[in-house]
Design a protein around this motif. Structure first.
Motif, PDB file in Angstrom:
ATOM      1  N   UNK A   1       0.820  -1.207   0.000  1.00 64.51           N
ATOM      2  CA  UNK A   1       0.000   0.000   0.000  1.00 64.51           C
ATOM      3  C   UNK A   1       0.854   1.257   0.000  1.00 64.51           C
ATOM      4  N   UNK A   2       2.001   1.210   0.644  1.00 67.45           N
ATOM      5  CA  UNK A   2       2.890   2.373   0.701  1.00 67.45           C
ATOM      6  C   UNK A   2       3.696   2.542  -0.587  1.00 67.45           C
ATOM      7  N   UNK A   3       3.718   1.518  -1.428  1.00 65.41           N
ATOM      8  CA  UNK A   3       4.461   1.630  -2.686  1.00 65.41           C
ATOM      9  C   UNK A   3       3.554   1.919  -3.879  1.00 65.41           C
TER      10      UNK A   3
ATOM     11  N   UNK B   1       0.036   6.429  10.517  1.00 64.30           N
ATOM     12  CA  UNK B   1       1.428   6.796  10.266  1.00 64.30           C
ATOM     13  C   UNK B   1       1.536   8.114   9.514  1.00 64.30           C
ATOM     14  N   UNK B   2       0.402   8.804   9.340  1.00 61.17           N
ATOM     15  CA  UNK B   2       0.410  10.085   8.666  1.00 61.17           C
ATOM     16  C   UNK B   2       0.490  10.006   7.153  1.00 61.17           C
ATOM     17  N   UNK B   3       0.610   8.797   6.597  1.00 60.80           N
ATOM     18  CA  UNK B   3       0.712   8.640   5.147  1.00 60.80           C
ATOM     19  C   UNK B   3      -0.534   8.021   4.533  1.00 60.80           C
ATOM     20  N   UNK B   4      -0.997   6.919   5.143  1.00 65.29           N
ATOM     21  CA  UNK B   4      -2.153   6.207   4.608  1.00 65.29           C
ATOM     22  C   UNK B   4      -3.234   6.058   5.667  1.00 65.29           C
ATOM     23  N   UNK B   5      -4.460   6.007   5.171  1.00 63.67           N
ATOM     24  CA  UNK B   5      -5.605   5.720   6.030  1.00 63.67           C
ATOM     25  C   UNK B   5      -6.235   4.413   5.564  1.00 63.67           C
ATOM     26  N   UNK B   6      -6.461   3.499   6.514  1.00 64.70           N
ATOM     27  CA  UNK B   6      -7.051   2.199   6.204  1.00 64.70           C
ATOM     28  C   UNK B   6      -8.475   2.152   6.770  1.00 64.70           C
ATOM     29  N   UNK B   7      -9.428   1.910   5.900  1.00 64.62           N
ATOM     30  CA  UNK B   7     -10.828   1.817   6.311  1.00 64.62           C
ATOM     31  C   UNK B   7     -11.345   0.428   5.980  1.00 64.62           C
ATOM     32  N   UNK B   8     -11.917  -0.240   6.981  1.00 66.65           N
ATOM     33  CA  UNK B   8     -12.366  -1.625   6.834  1.00 66.65           C
ATOM     34  C   UNK B   8     -13.887  -1.671   6.907  1.00 66.65           C
TER      35      UNK B   8
ATOM     36  N   UNK C   1      -7.542   1.660   1.091  1.00 61.85           N
ATOM     37  CA  UNK C   1      -6.216   2.198   1.436  1.00 61.85           C
ATOM     38  C   UNK C   1      -6.008   3.491   0.661  1.00 61.85           C
ATOM     39  N   UNK C   2      -6.064   4.618   1.378  1.00 62.76           N
ATOM     40  CA  UNK C   2      -6.044   5.924   0.726  1.00 62.76           C
ATOM     41  C   UNK C   2      -5.004   6.832   1.381  1.00 62.76           C
ATOM     42  N   UNK C   3      -4.387   7.710   0.610  1.00 60.59           N
ATOM     43  CA  UNK C   3      -3.440   8.667   1.186  1.00 60.59           C
ATOM     44  C   UNK C   3      -4.133   9.629   2.133  1.00 60.59           C
TER      45      UNK C   3
END
Length: 395
Positions: free
Chosen positions: A312-314, A358-365, A391-393
């Motif tokens: 997700x970070x890549x 982590x300030x980069x991605x937001x994970x919504x389930x 998985x969104x910035x």
């Protein structure tokens, strides 16, 4: 050898065990000496409807056929179907059937004499119910013509041909077809527009069944797993079903992706390794990640979520992961109760991922409502679940 022999240390998928009147052609032995079978899975949709949906905006969700779905208990089953939504006979779920008011009966020794429900006239030719266990027979190679003749009766676009094993050690369960893969395939067929023209990555693809379904609409599908023998089986299955993808110019690429490693294998000497072009395309265009029935071992579940987090970070674009899981109930001595330890660990992993910041991605389930139509014949039990991870910035 007339019947398949199952050892005590092997695992057998319900898809193969509870398929009535199904004949399995053993085509070869794999490198581990395991019998490899060829099975046909019939899709309950017409190619004409698929084309209309893709080119003229037709409703793809309204095309299940009665022949395949009759009696499956799926949302698309016709009125009068003989099976409930869990795949069990509706007649068996009623208490009465002529037994109302019957008192307790004892035999001459004082033991309880259980009175069986009398068979109804309709029971002599019951509709298809997936809990009818059968013992698969191995056909000789010459008998392949029988299967071939049956296939000709249907459009080739209605049949998926899959090579698989039928009983394996736990380490090789990816070589079998599992209900979760069929469940996820149904969702892909239902959410046609979501996958149209997309780049899709499947983690732990196993036989490649779900990747093949995804490739009927997605532009590029990366079908990934580990093990040269398993990946070769994936490649073979993709070739067997190339008629489903080639007409639209869609591509399926079989690649090795080991969840226990931080990087992709780029060694050209290793079969199914990644090229620089593949990696660039994967990171720049992937918007959907799939995983079906891979949450049976806690260590592997942890490894998958770490892989998902790392990917997700890549990835350049926001991405949606769609995960299929079966909630398996097991009696354990440690709890002296029925538990779902593997499922509970999966569920905890979802919550941990959603809470991560982590300030980069937001994970919504969020869970997916399992009310979509059933396009494949299998037992859709209530323990099957789909989960989405968005998985969104962070903006």
């Amino acid at each position: 050898m007339d019947e398949v022999t199952f050892k005590s240390d092997t695992v057998l998928s319900d898809v193969h065990l509870y398929t009535p009147n199904q004949r399995h052609l053993m085509v070869r032995l794999n490198s581990a000496g395991q019998p490899v079978f060829l099975s046909h899975f019939k899709l309950a949709w017409s190619q004409d409807s698929q084309i209309d949906s893709g080119t003229e905006g037709g409703d793809y969700r309204d095309v299940p056929t009665e022949e395949t779905l009759a009696g499956t208990g799926s949302p698309g089953s016709p009125p009068g179907s003989s099976c409930s939504s869990e795949g069990f006979p509706l007649q068996a779920s009623t208490d009465a059937t002529g037994q109302e008011g019957a008192g307790t009966q004892l035999d001459e020794d004082g033991d309880l004499d259980v009175v069986r429900r009398p068979r109804a006239a309709s029971d002599s030719e019951p509709a298809w119910c997936p809990r009818d266990k059968v013992h698969p027979m191995i056909l000789t190679q010459e008998e392949d013509d029988i299967l071939g003749d049956e296939t000709q009766e249907n459009s080739t676009y209605d049949i998926i041909r899959i090579e698989h094993t039928m009983a394996t050690p736990l380490d090789d369960v990816g070589k079998q077809v599992w209900r979760g893969a069929l469940f996820l395939a149904d969702y892909i067929l239902f959410q046609w527009d979501l996958f149209q023209g997309r780049t899709v990555l499947e983690l732990g693809a196993g036989t490649g069944f779900t990747s093949i379904i995804a490739a009927t609409v997605a532009q590029t599908v990366y079908c990934t797993d580990v093990g040269a023998d398993l990946l070769a089986m994936c490649q073979r299955n993709i070739a067997l079903n190339s008629h489903l993808t080639a007409s639209g110019g869609n591509v399926v690429k079989v690649r090795e992706l080991d969840w226990l490693k931080d990087s992709l294998c780029t060694d050209p000497e290793v079969p199914f390794s990644w090229s620089e072009e593949d990696i660039s395309d994967l990171y720049n265009h992937t918007t959907i990640v799939l995983a079906a029935e891979v949450f049976y071992d806690d260590d592997l579940t942890d490894a998958l979520f770490k892989t998902l987090f790392r990917l997700a970070h890549k990835l350049k674009n926001a991405c949606t992961a769609i995960l299929s899981v079966e909630k398996r109930l097991n009696f354990t001595l440690s709890h002296l109760d029925v538990t779902c330890e593997a499922y509970d660990h999966f569920h905890s992993s979802l919550h941990r991922l959603e809470k991560h910041r982590d300030g980069q991605l937001r994970f919504t389930v969020e869970p997916v409502e399992p009310s979509f139509p059933q396009y494949l014949v299998y037992e859709r039990i209530r323990q099957l679940e789909l989960w989405k991870i968005f998985m969104e910035p962070v903006t």
